[in-house]
Design a protein around this motif. Structure first.
Motif, mmCIF file in Angstrom:
data_model
loop_
_atom_site.group_PDB
_atom_site.id
_atom_site.type_symbol
_atom_site.label_atom_id
_atom_site.label_comp_id
_atom_site.label_asym_id
_atom_site.label_seq_id
_atom_site.Cartn_x
_atom_site.Cartn_y
_atom_site.Cartn_z
ATOM 1 N N LYS A 124 9.009 15.825 -8.874
ATOM 2 C CA LYS A 124 8.294 14.816 -9.681
ATOM 3 C C LYS A 124 8.405 13.546 -8.973
ATOM 4 O O LYS A 124 9.046 13.160 -8.091
ATOM 5 N N ILE A 125 7.071 13.135 -8.692
ATOM 6 C CA ILE A 125 6.833 12.139 -7.948
ATOM 7 C C ILE A 125 6.001 10.937 -8.940
ATOM 8 O O ILE A 125 5.243 11.325 -9.809
ATOM 9 N N LYS A 126 6.450 9.538 -8.644
ATOM 10 C CA LYS A 126 6.109 8.576 -9.437
ATOM 11 C C LYS A 126 5.617 7.440 -8.611
ATOM 12 O O LYS A 126 6.374 6.835 -7.979
ATOM 13 N N ASN A 127 4.277 6.950 -8.776
ATOM 14 C CA ASN A 127 3.921 5.522 -8.023
ATOM 15 C C ASN A 127 4.359 5.667 -6.605
ATOM 16 O O ASN A 127 4.636 4.500 -6.139
ATOM 17 N N LEU A 128 4.107 6.895 -5.791
ATOM 18 C CA LEU A 128 4.537 6.982 -4.679
ATOM 19 C C LEU A 128 3.579 6.291 -3.581
ATOM 20 O O LEU A 128 2.069 6.645 -3.741
ATOM 21 N N THR A 129 3.982 5.481 -2.550
ATOM 22 C CA THR A 129 3.029 4.850 -1.665
ATOM 23 C C THR A 129 3.784 5.069 -0.328
ATOM 24 O O THR A 129 4.800 5.465 -0.192
ATOM 25 N N LYS A 130 2.815 4.937 0.639
ATOM 26 C CA LYS A 130 3.246 5.028 2.062
ATOM 27 C C LYS A 130 2.368 4.083 2.888
ATOM 28 O O LYS A 130 0.920 4.210 2.634
ATOM 29 N N SER A 131 2.773 3.334 3.614
ATOM 30 C CA SER A 131 1.912 2.328 4.452
ATOM 31 C C SER A 131 2.706 2.150 6.003
ATOM 32 O O SER A 131 3.877 2.721 5.887
ATOM 33 N N TYR A 132 1.659 1.968 6.785
ATOM 34 C CA TYR A 132 2.323 1.806 8.167
ATOM 35 C C TYR A 132 1.904 0.639 8.830
ATOM 36 O O TYR A 132 0.803 0.010 8.570
ATOM 37 N N SER A 133 2.882 -0.114 9.824
ATOM 38 C CA SER A 133 2.406 -1.375 10.257
ATOM 39 C C SER A 133 1.725 -1.090 11.711
ATOM 40 O O SER A 133 2.219 -0.191 12.416
ATOM 41 N N THR A 134 0.650 -1.786 11.608
ATOM 42 C CA THR A 134 -0.025 -1.693 12.973
ATOM 43 C C THR A 134 -0.385 -2.981 13.490
ATOM 44 O O THR A 134 -0.071 -3.979 12.905
ATOM 45 N N PHE A 135 -1.058 -3.114 14.778
ATOM 46 C CA PHE A 135 -1.416 -4.461 15.497
ATOM 47 C C PHE A 135 -2.324 -5.268 14.401
ATOM 48 O O PHE A 135 -2.505 -6.306 14.489
ATOM 49 N N ALA A 136 -2.924 -4.369 13.897
ATOM 50 C CA ALA A 136 -3.963 -5.097 12.823
ATOM 51 C C ALA A 136 -3.498 -5.393 11.717
ATOM 52 O O ALA A 136 -4.353 -5.844 10.531
ATOM 53 N N GLY A 137 -2.438 -4.974 11.144
ATOM 54 C CA GLY A 137 -1.621 -5.424 9.935
ATOM 55 C C GLY A 137 -1.322 -4.159 9.261
ATOM 56 O O GLY A 137 -1.276 -2.914 9.884
ATOM 57 N N LYS A 138 -0.831 -4.173 8.114
ATOM 58 C CA LYS A 138 -0.326 -3.031 7.426
ATOM 59 C C LYS A 138 -1.604 -2.081 6.653
ATOM 60 O O LYS A 138 -2.718 -2.672 6.136
ATOM 61 N N VAL A 139 -1.577 -0.737 7.075
ATOM 62 C CA VAL A 139 -2.484 0.307 6.702
ATOM 63 C C VAL A 139 -1.747 0.949 5.613
ATOM 64 O O VAL A 139 -0.882 1.961 5.741
ATOM 65 N N ALA A 140 -2.416 1.117 4.492
ATOM 66 C CA ALA A 140 -1.888 2.065 3.368
ATOM 67 C C ALA A 140 -2.578 3.289 3.481
ATOM 68 O O ALA A 140 -3.785 3.381 3.506
ATOM 69 N N VAL A 141 -1.901 4.479 3.226
ATOM 70 C CA VAL A 141 -2.286 5.718 3.467
ATOM 71 C C VAL A 141 -2.096 6.399 2.174
ATOM 72 O O VAL A 141 -3.115 7.134 1.549
ATOM 73 N N LEU A 142 -1.150 6.186 1.434
ATOM 74 C CA LEU A 142 -0.942 6.401 -0.011
ATOM 75 C C LEU A 142 -0.705 5.551 -1.302
ATOM 76 O O LEU A 142 -0.238 4.513 -0.600
ATOM 77 N N ARG A 143 -1.507 5.616 -1.958
ATOM 78 C CA ARG A 143 -1.849 4.579 -2.917
ATOM 79 C C ARG A 143 -1.375 4.818 -4.655
ATOM 80 O O ARG A 143 -2.228 4.652 -5.191
ATOM 81 N N GLY A 144 0.010 4.934 -4.668
ATOM 82 C CA GLY A 144 0.300 5.096 -5.895
ATOM 83 C C GLY A 144 0.196 6.684 -6.560
ATOM 84 O O GLY A 144 -0.612 6.919 -7.547
#
Length: 233
Positions: free
Chosen positions: A3-23
């Motif tokens: 069961k997964i609910k509103n799962l997000t994943k982001s990484y911090s880079t030199f260019a800023g935060k990059v969102a890979v999974l968006r809910g």
């Protein structure tokens, strides 16, 4: 099972935060056979890593077999993962200097199982994947398809409830790929093991019951396969 609910994943880079999974919202029932498809960079590999408890989400809820995995510490998570999940990778990940029996039994070493019992269980797994009598061989003495069978045997050694397969046929020819997918189907139908696989190949995905398509870090849509439609008939 999942069961997964509103799962997000982001990484911090030199260019800023990059969102890979968006809910991501996803439920997978016990005994399901699910394929995940998506273009490179869609987020499917990140999702697979989180499903396998190899990476942690940035936000949202992930429950596996009734357990909120985010509440487990590092050691508890490793033990939980070892007993619940079996992994199969595109590159087989076999240790070349070890026999097939020792490769298959490796997860049992980490679990502290005595050697005699490890070998007995590993040989039983070789029989299950159609490689009886190959125990003393080494990976470089067998074909790619046979190596993938060994990898599947290793994934099964702890009697997992869930198998995660990342491009399991990516290095195999068409005939061998079909044989490997038939083996996954048998494990799913006969043993009731939940199977989730990532693949770029639609014909491979058709062995599953449902396909989810991931795009830009979200589940774009979910559809039943031809196999599922035949089952429902």
């Amino acid at each position: 099972m999942i069961k997964i609910k509103n799962l997000t994943k982001s990484y911090s880079t030199f260019a800023g935060k990059v969102a890979v999974l968006r809910g991501i919202d996803l439920e997978v029932q016990s005994g399901e056979f699910l394929a995940i498809m998506g273009a490179s960079g869609s987020g499917k590999s990140t999702l697979m890593n989180i499903l396998g408890c190899l990476d942690a989400p940035s936000g949202g809820i992930y429950e596996l077999n009734g357990v909120n995995v985010q509440n487990l510490n590092k050691n508890a998570l490793a033990s939980f993962r070892n007993h619940i999940i079996g992994f199969v990778f595109q590159g087989f990940n076999l240790l070349q200097r070890m026999t097939l029996v020792d490769n298959i039994a490796l997860p049992l070493v980490y679990a502290g199982i005595p050697r005699e019992q490890r070998n007995e269980r590993a040989n039983a797994m070789l029989i299950k994947v159609g490689l009886e009598g190959y125990g003393t061989y080494r990976p470089n003495q067998i074909s790619g398809g046979q190596q993938q069978r060994v990898a599947i045997a290793r994934a099964l050694i702890n009697h997992p409830k869930l198998i995660l397969a990342d491009e399991p046929t990516g290095n195999l020819d068409t005939k061998t790929s079909q044989e490997i997918m038939e083996l996954f189907s048998e494990l799913n139908i006969t043993d009731g093991i939940t199977v989730i696989l990532v693949t770029h190949e639609l014909d491979i995905a058709q062995y599953a019951r449902h396909i989810i398509h991931v795009k830009d870090g979200q589940i774009n849509f979910r559809e039943p396969t031809k196999r599922m439609k035949e089952i429902e008939k």
